[in-house]
Design an enzyme around this catalytic site. Structure first.
Site, mmCIF file in Angstrom:
data_model
loop_
_atom_site.group_PDB
_atom_site.id
_atom_site.type_symbol
_atom_site.label_atom_id
_atom_site.label_comp_id
_atom_site.label_asym_id
_atom_site.label_seq_id
_atom_site.Cartn_x
_atom_site.Cartn_y
_atom_site.Cartn_z
ATOM 1 N N HIS A 237 0.825 -1.218 0.000
ATOM 2 C CA HIS A 237 0.000 0.000 0.000
ATOM 3 C C HIS A 237 0.853 1.260 0.000
ATOM 4 C CE1 HIS A 237 -4.264 -0.715 0.227
ATOM 5 N NE2 HIS A 237 -4.110 -1.691 1.082
ATOM 6 N N ASP B 83 -10.961 -6.122 2.522
ATOM 7 C CA ASP B 83 -10.736 -4.855 1.808
ATOM 8 C C ASP B 83 -11.797 -4.610 0.761
ATOM 9 O OD1 ASP B 83 -8.464 -4.160 3.138
ATOM 10 O OD2 ASP B 83 -7.078 -4.927 1.623
#
Lengths: 424, 424
Positions: free
Chosen positions: B254, B353
């Site tokens: 990320h 997610d």
């Protein structure tokens, strides 16, 4: 009181103190000192700001026993009864953990956990309200918070007021420190040799306390920063002018910056309430404060009909709302923004300040548009629970990987795929 | 990865950017400009910061239709299915208004009302995640928020990404503006000629967006200010090192500032995961980012037993927690602080997610001690309801007056007493 017939764009006239640059700097310095020097800084600041030299911050058990001895037993019983009512109401707020299962064996849910620890700030002097102690501590206790630490600045005699100590004991506080101001907030946020840090700080205070709460926010949670108190009374024809005036004044006496507003469909009532406010004002011990509040922040709006009145109330988004209409429940249905709503003439606002059970810590300054009364949820937090079954991941793994790759996150996709691919 | 055997005082190594004085000043200037000049300022700032001259901010319907035409139909179906799952989970969170009655005719309760309006910020560029659109918008829709306005900075072509537009339409957003940065936050908070102000602003963004949200907080509500992503995996003996490594890397990719941590009772597993992370790293498209994250913020803690592991997790208070133990449910019972908890090896973190249903907007930076995943409650607010009966006020009026006088608030006492005394 001013009588106003134009409601377009009306808002409660409010005074919000967000502090000066110097005050902010002073608060930052105090916080740094406490983080660096711990209790020594607390004792220094208490001597400097509260004018009393204390040896240690913790209130000993005998001072609490003295407070009970000092207070008349009827009063203790009333505080106990108020605490019971507040506890009963807040217990209804408590949410449970829950989960759902799916036929493929997946389980999803939400786990609720109380905060580990909470610090409650209680102001000193004339604002040392036992009712605030109950309203801040009891929701945390009901949530299941294990450690509640109370702080409050000592008087010149080095003690806290008997009312505050009695209320704290009844509410179930185990640890009380006689320290106030920004230094107390710093101690709660970062800890000292004898005060353990907490996860959340609640309770009202002066501008230094408010600025300190803002400063430590993020490292710990805080409750809202409260502004001056507000009341709006929405009344139609046939209501009692003297009672409305008394209710408006009960907010006005809090603070010269408090706001008291009447919204009414009835021109006569507007006139009578205005006269009654004047008449009652002159008999009040806190006349000076109440008079400044009414003169600077008070207003009476005359509206065409109840519908317009309800819309005006939503626009004002008051902390307290009294509905005094022919059918208060019907009127309430249209109210979207208000901290606490009092229905009918026997629900005078002080009923909620002390005794009925709902919290008296309420959103001020129009924040009822997006904030709630202090409540049990604010002392608990949620964790999502995800237990996916093998079958569910097999069924949906490709979709999850597809979404991950749409976002350019290849490692996300592979984390799913490695469960199945590697042993093929 | 670093393997650490001393857990006393351990914490997740985190990077928190709270902005510089210059950034804060720049944000304040941008907000002032937008308040003063409205859309003209938005168009100027968009030209300056996003390098594109737009004629108006609102995304026209045909651009949304184009986005659907551009995207493959399978992908649209998957986004739709994810949205359905997210909606189903969040519908379970929705609380109802409630009331209780007492034999004396008193009614107390709590009224729940959705916020009137919410603004959702969606970052641009590579961080323009369709999943974030779903996760921010759907809880607000489920809460019943009437007006949801989305903002996102345009690309060089003056458009938003197809994925974001498709997700917005599927989630039910009616109004989208192609404007980003602090200027978009200012527009949402204070309104312009064409963008109406909202009551709450949610969604992630860069440091300018975060500072702008802090700046407008109080005038409107905001969600949490998110920090870099974090995962902790708690694993005992016999778990799959390659799967754990893949999950750690799915966070690490990320952001170079993301934290990935393994806590394990098994020395062998620690070694294997460390090797696997290295092996998988070299095959990742975002290897550079993930490698920096693992090297700067990654860690493997070896603990004596699961009990110590659980305590360490509570100390770390991670955003995401995976429990990979012989009995994950039993282990979970001891977890007090974590944003989302994933149980067992088929609950790889990316499942949450994108797809399972629970929200992926989670408390970072240790705030799981006191904060919750984004949820429906945050788009609703409560009003207390108090309807006291004549009998109840007669019974309790003296007690309420007694408490008011204890606090020196005579007008409060009189507001109660006037209901009965005056007509005696």
């Amino acid at each position: 009181m001013k009588i106003i017939r134009e409601v377009e764009g009306a808002s409660i006239k409010r005074s919000v103190d967000s502090g000066t640059e110097e005050q902010r700097k002073a608060v930052q310095d105090i916080i740094s000192s406490v983080r660096e020097k711990g209790n020594a800084a607390l004792i220094d600041f208490t001597e400097k700001f509260d004018g009393v030299l204390i040896e240690e911050t913790r209130v000993p058990e005998e001072e609490i026993a003295d407070a009970f001895a000092e207070m008349d037993t009827e009063m203790i019983k009333v505080i106990q009864e108020a605490a019971d009512n507040i506890r009963a109401f807040h217990e209804k707020q408590k949410q449970s953990s829950w989960f759902t299962t799916q036929p493929d064996g997946t389980m999803l849910g939400q786990k609720l956990t109380p905060l580990d620890s909470v610090g409650v700030y209680v102001p000193g002097g004339t604002a040392a309200y036992p009712s605030s102690v109950l309203m801040n501590v009891i929701p945390a206790k009901v949530a299941g918070v294990e450690r509640i630490t109370m702080v409050s600045p000592p008087g010149k005699d080095g003690k806290l007021s008997a009312g505050v100590l009695v209320a704290a004991k009844i509410a179930g506080v185990e640890e009380i420190h006689k320290v106030g101001g920004a230094q107390a907030v710093a101690a709660l946020a970062y800890g000292t040799e004898t005060i353990s840090s907490v996860d959340k700080i609640t309770g009202p205070g002066n501008i230094f306390v408010a600025l300190a709460k803002r400063e430590v926010f993020g490292d710990v949670d805080i409750d809202m920063i409260a502004g001056p108190s507000e009341i709006v009374v929405l009344a139609d024809k046939g209501q009692h002018a003297d009672e409305i005036a008394a209710d408006l004044l009960s907010q006005a006496e809090h603070d010269a910056l408090a706001s008291a507003v009447l919204v009414t469909t009835c021109e006569d009532l507007a006139e009578h309430v205005s006269q009654e406010v004047e008449r009652q004002l002159s008999t009040l011990p806190r006349e000076d404060i109440a008079r400044r509040s009414i003169s600077d922040f008070g207003a009476i709006y005359v509206v065409d009909d109840l519908e317009q009145g309800v819309e005006l109330v939503n626009q004002l988004a008051p902390e307290h709302l009294e509905i005094l209409t022919a059918d208060p429940f019907e009127t309430m249905a249209g109210i979207r923004h208000a901290g606490a709503i009092f229905l009918g003439r026997f629900s005078s606002e002080p009923v909620g300040d002390y005794f009925a059970g709902p919290n008296h810590v309420l959103p001020t300054n129009g924040t009822a548009r997006f904030s709630s009364p202090l409540n049990v949820d604010e002392f608990m937090k949620k964790s999502s629970i995800i237990s996916y079954s093998e079958k569910a991941l097999k069924e949906n793994g490709d979709k999850i990987a597809k979404l991950a790759r749409l976002e350019g996150l290849e490692a996300h996709a592979r984390a799913v795929e490695i469960r199945f691919k590697k042993r093929d």
